[in-house]
Scaffold this active site. Structure first.
Site, mmCIF file in Angstrom:
data_model
loop_
_atom_site.group_PDB
_atom_site.id
_atom_site.type_symbol
_atom_site.label_atom_id
_atom_site.label_comp_id
_atom_site.label_asym_id
_atom_site.label_seq_id
_atom_site.Cartn_x
_atom_site.Cartn_y
_atom_site.Cartn_z
ATOM 1 N N LYS A 192 0.877 -1.183 0.000
ATOM 2 C CA LYS A 192 0.000 0.000 0.000
ATOM 3 C C LYS A 192 0.909 1.225 0.000
ATOM 4 C CE LYS A 192 -1.870 3.035 1.967
ATOM 5 N NZ LYS A 192 -1.597 4.428 1.589
ATOM 6 N N GLU A 220 9.782 1.928 10.685
ATOM 7 C CA GLU A 220 10.852 2.896 10.398
ATOM 8 C C GLU A 220 10.205 4.268 10.387
ATOM 9 O OE1 GLU A 220 13.701 -0.033 7.801
ATOM 10 O OE2 GLU A 220 13.165 1.922 6.982
ATOM 11 N N CYS A 246 14.319 10.933 6.107
ATOM 12 C CA CYS A 246 14.287 10.552 7.530
ATOM 13 C C CYS A 246 15.668 10.623 8.163
ATOM 14 C CB CYS A 246 13.706 9.150 7.678
ATOM 15 S SG CYS A 246 14.615 7.923 6.739
ATOM 16 N N GLU A 286 10.211 17.219 14.029
ATOM 17 C CA GLU A 286 10.651 16.882 12.671
ATOM 18 C C GLU A 286 9.926 17.790 11.666
ATOM 19 O OE1 GLU A 286 9.269 13.195 10.839
ATOM 20 O OE2 GLU A 286 11.299 12.766 10.157
HETATM 21 P P1 NAD Z 1 2.614 8.790 6.991
HETATM 22 O O1 NAD Z 1 2.804 8.077 8.279
HETATM 23 O O2 NAD Z 1 1.647 9.896 6.935
HETATM 24 O O3 NAD Z 1 2.178 7.772 5.840
HETATM 25 C C1 NAD Z 1 2.952 6.640 5.519
HETATM 26 C C2 NAD Z 1 2.043 5.560 4.964
HETATM 27 O O4 NAD Z 1 1.172 5.119 5.999
HETATM 28 C C3 NAD Z 1 1.154 6.011 3.818
HETATM 29 O O5 NAD Z 1 1.086 4.975 2.862
HETATM 30 C C4 NAD Z 1 -0.198 6.195 4.494
HETATM 31 O O6 NAD Z 1 -1.299 6.044 3.630
HETATM 32 C C5 NAD Z 1 -0.164 5.082 5.511
HETATM 33 N N1 NAD Z 1 -1.058 5.250 6.664
HETATM 34 C C6 NAD Z 1 -1.496 6.395 7.241
HETATM 35 N N2 NAD Z 1 -2.332 6.120 8.257
HETATM 36 C C7 NAD Z 1 -2.414 4.766 8.343
HETATM 37 C C8 NAD Z 1 -3.111 3.868 9.195
HETATM 38 N N3 NAD Z 1 -3.898 4.301 10.182
HETATM 39 N N4 NAD Z 1 -2.965 2.538 8.998
HETATM 40 C C9 NAD Z 1 -2.169 2.059 8.007
HETATM 41 N N5 NAD Z 1 -1.501 2.872 7.154
HETATM 42 C C10 NAD Z 1 -1.603 4.206 7.331
HETATM 43 O O7 NAD Z 1 4.085 9.256 6.562
HETATM 44 P P2 NAD Z 1 4.494 10.180 5.318
HETATM 45 O O8 NAD Z 1 4.095 11.571 5.656
HETATM 46 O O9 NAD Z 1 4.025 9.541 4.066
HETATM 47 O O10 NAD Z 1 6.093 10.029 5.348
HETATM 48 C C11 NAD Z 1 6.954 10.870 6.020
HETATM 49 C C12 NAD Z 1 7.433 10.273 7.331
HETATM 50 O O11 NAD Z 1 8.110 9.036 7.084
HETATM 51 C C13 NAD Z 1 8.442 11.120 8.068
HETATM 52 O O12 NAD Z 1 8.136 11.169 9.439
HETATM 53 C C14 NAD Z 1 9.761 10.394 7.854
HETATM 54 O O13 NAD Z 1 10.746 10.644 8.818
HETATM 55 C C15 NAD Z 1 9.310 8.980 7.847
HETATM 56 N N6 NAD Z 1 10.310 8.103 7.190
HETATM 57 C C16 NAD Z 1 11.077 7.263 7.954
HETATM 58 C C17 NAD Z 1 12.064 6.465 7.371
HETATM 59 C C18 NAD Z 1 12.934 5.568 8.210
HETATM 60 O O14 NAD Z 1 13.601 4.721 7.639
HETATM 61 N N7 NAD Z 1 12.979 5.707 9.510
HETATM 62 C C19 NAD Z 1 12.248 6.516 5.990
HETATM 63 C C20 NAD Z 1 11.458 7.379 5.231
HETATM 64 C C21 NAD Z 1 10.484 8.157 5.855
#
Ligand code: NAD
Length: 503
Positions: free
Chosen positions: A189, A264, A298, A397
């Site tokens: 997804k 992550e 990230c 962040e």
């Molecule tokens: P997000 O958490 O808003 O969304 C990520 C994914 O989760 C999307 O596909 C979204 O549709 C899904 N999602 C949202 N709510 C959900 C739920 N209740 N149940 C299941 N899935 C759900 O994150 P984003 O804004 O897309 O990405 C940015 C974030 O990702 C930043 O905080 C960044 O630091 C983090 N990130 C971390 C790493 C790492 O390796 N630690 C790598 C890349 C990004």
């Protein structure tokens, strides 16, 4: 090059618009069962890219069932064949690297200069885990006096992969390649804001010969499609990359079905520069690790901790470099910073300049606001100085081209500042004093530390965070620990005593 990129994009968009962005379930492109769609627009110019399948629990159920049906055949496919398929996927990615890079740039706003490498890294992930297929099931031998014990690893089953919008292509390959190498089948997804290259990737995998149902793709929003995936009983584990608050929701959504989760999450990572460091290299790296990939990364160093004695000359050079960053169309190879992923995120990043000045009282050194004459979701690269560790711009962040500079006097203070946040993903330490570098590495709270280096990823090394930055590790064997179960097999070596009951 710029013109060539625009041509590649124009041609690809005609096809994507005509076909729409669909789910791929059991090897077939299908719309959502509800027939609902949502619009995907580009942050570069606000133009519509295509309509996307707006999936819900029904579509997730179809995909989960497809991944269940395909599981045992994929798990049991001979090593060599699995490896060949993973290699073939890598080849397809490489053949399409230009197209992938251009589409990723236009869909996410990431500068093309970085996206070419992201596609190549995606191919490297498939090749690396293709090579690991043969060893994936290996376990340990733990012999006892009367028994020979040994462990084997077995694929856990169908898994869910949920990815974010930042470098979505590379991150999808990073999660899916080891899942497939383990023998798991996948329901992916991708983020609703960046559906384009996830679809292309899944299509390329099928073109490369991946059997139907092994990799299913379902588009949609987190609180519907994402949530249903985390709750589906056939899905044994969820590999998630995204925000900390979402990770926490995923844990609770998955609890009733005892999902194994790998999270992550976010970061607020320090670059810690001591006066005795190679200051030119520290400067180059700190700028790169904050302002590359639009700061939507990230592992970026969002806080520069700089020893007070070199604060002034270092920050003067930093100011000049940040002022000089080239903001513009991400398809232009000259561009260093493109637009933020969307309007909501643009607003969030911009709000932190106000927070820095008004709430926090730090010194705005460069930037803030939107650049003039650009239509998309752009922000000016921003730099704050004289900050303290408690400020919101130090703690939260921002996830944009936004750097906060905090001075420190002693090693002890540097550690205190570094560890004062809830996150703990990466830390970058700059010093020529080897003992000090090692001490710092041991004392900072983070999953990964680079000494005198920017983030250079080595695929066998563990990747992941501590504190609110995540649970679990990726990379090499660590990925197999997540996607596989360990089974102990104990064989009696002779007639060891058996306690006799009821005789
Ligand atoms: P997000 O958490 O808003 O969304 C990520 C994914 O989760 C999307 O596909 C979204 O549709 C899904 N999602 C949202 N709510 C959900 C739920 N209740 N149940 C299941 N899935 C759900 O994150 P984003 O804004 O897309 O990405 C940015 C974030 O990702 C930043 O905080 C960044 O630091 C983090 N990130 C971390 C790493 C790492 O390796 N630690 C790598 C890349 C990004």
């Amino acid at each position: 090059m710029y013109e060539k990129n625009k041509k590649i994009l124009a041609k690809a968009l005609i096809k994507i618009k005509r076909e729409g962005i669909k789910n791929i379930i059991n090897g077939r492109s299908v719309g959502a069962t509800s027939k609902k769609t949502f619009k995907n627009t580009s942050p570069v110019d606000g133009e519509l890219i295509a309509s996307v399948a707006k999936s819900d629990a029904k579509d997730i159920d179809l995909a989960a069932k497809a991944s269940m049906s395909a599981f045992s055949a994929w798990r049991d496919l001979p090593h060599q064949k699995k490896r060949d398929i993973l290699y073939a996927i890598a080849e397809e990615i490489e053949k399409n690297a230009d197209l992938i890079a251009v589409l990723e740039s236009y869909d996410t706003g990431q500068p093309i200069r970085f996206m070419k490498k992201a596609a190549i890294r995606g191919a490297a992930n498939f090749r690396y885990f293709g090579d690991k297929v043969i060893d994936a099931r290996n376990g340990l031998s733990t012999p006892d006096t009367n028994h020979l014990n040994f462990t084997v690893k077995q694929a856990i089953g169908p898994v869910g992969v949920i990815t974010p919008w930042n470098t979505p292509f590379m991150l999808s390959t990073w999660k899916i390649a080891p899942a497939l190498a383990s023998g798991c089948t996948v329901v992916h997804k991708p983020a609703e804001l960046s559906p384009v290259t996830a679809t292309l990737l899944c299509k390329l995998a099928h073109k490369a010969g991946l059997p139907k149902g092994v990799w299913n793709l379902v588009h949609g929003f987190g609180d519907t499609a994402g949530k249903a995936l985390t709750e589906h009983p056939a899905i044994k584990a969820i590999a998630f990359i995204g925000e900390t608050s979402t990770g926490s929701r995923i844990m609770s959504q998955g609890a009733p079905t005892l999902k194994r989760v790998h999270l992550e999450l976010g970061g607020q990572n320090p670059s810690i520069v001591f006066a005795d460091a190679d200051l030119e290299r520290a400067l180059d790296s700190t700028i790169f690790m904050k302002y590359s990939l639009n700061g939507e990364r990230c592992t970026s160093n969002s806080r520069l901790l700089i020893e007070k004695s070199v604060y002034k000359p270092f920050v003067e050079k930093l100011i000049a470099r940040v002022k000089n960053l080239k903001v513009g169309d991400p398809l232009d190879p000259e561009t260093e910073i493109g637009p933020m992923i969307g309007k909501v995120h643009q607003k969030k990043v911009l709000s932190y300049s106000k927070i820095g000045v008004e709430e926090d009282g730090a010194t705005l050194l460069v930037g803030s606001g939107k650049p003039k004459g650009l239509k998309g979701c752009y922000v000016n690269p921003t730099l704050f100085g004289n900050a303290t560790k408690e400020m919101r711009i130090s703690q939260e962040e921002v996830f944009g081209p936004f750097l906060t500079v905090i001075p420190f006097k002693t090693e002890k203070e540097a550690v205190e500042i570094a560890n004062s946040v809830n996150y703990g993903l990466t830390a970058y330490i700059w010093t020529k004093d080897s003992a000090k570098g090692h001490r710092m590495a041991l004392n900072v709270e983070s999953g990964m530390v680079w000494i005198n280096s920017q983030n250079v990823r080595h695929l066998p090394a563990p990747f992941g965070g501590v504190k609110n930055s995540g649970i679990g590790r990726d990379g090499g064997e660590y990925s197999f620990d997540f996607y596989m179960e360990t089974k102990n097999i104990s064989v009696a070596l002779g007639d060891h005593p058996i306690p006799i009951l009821g005789k």
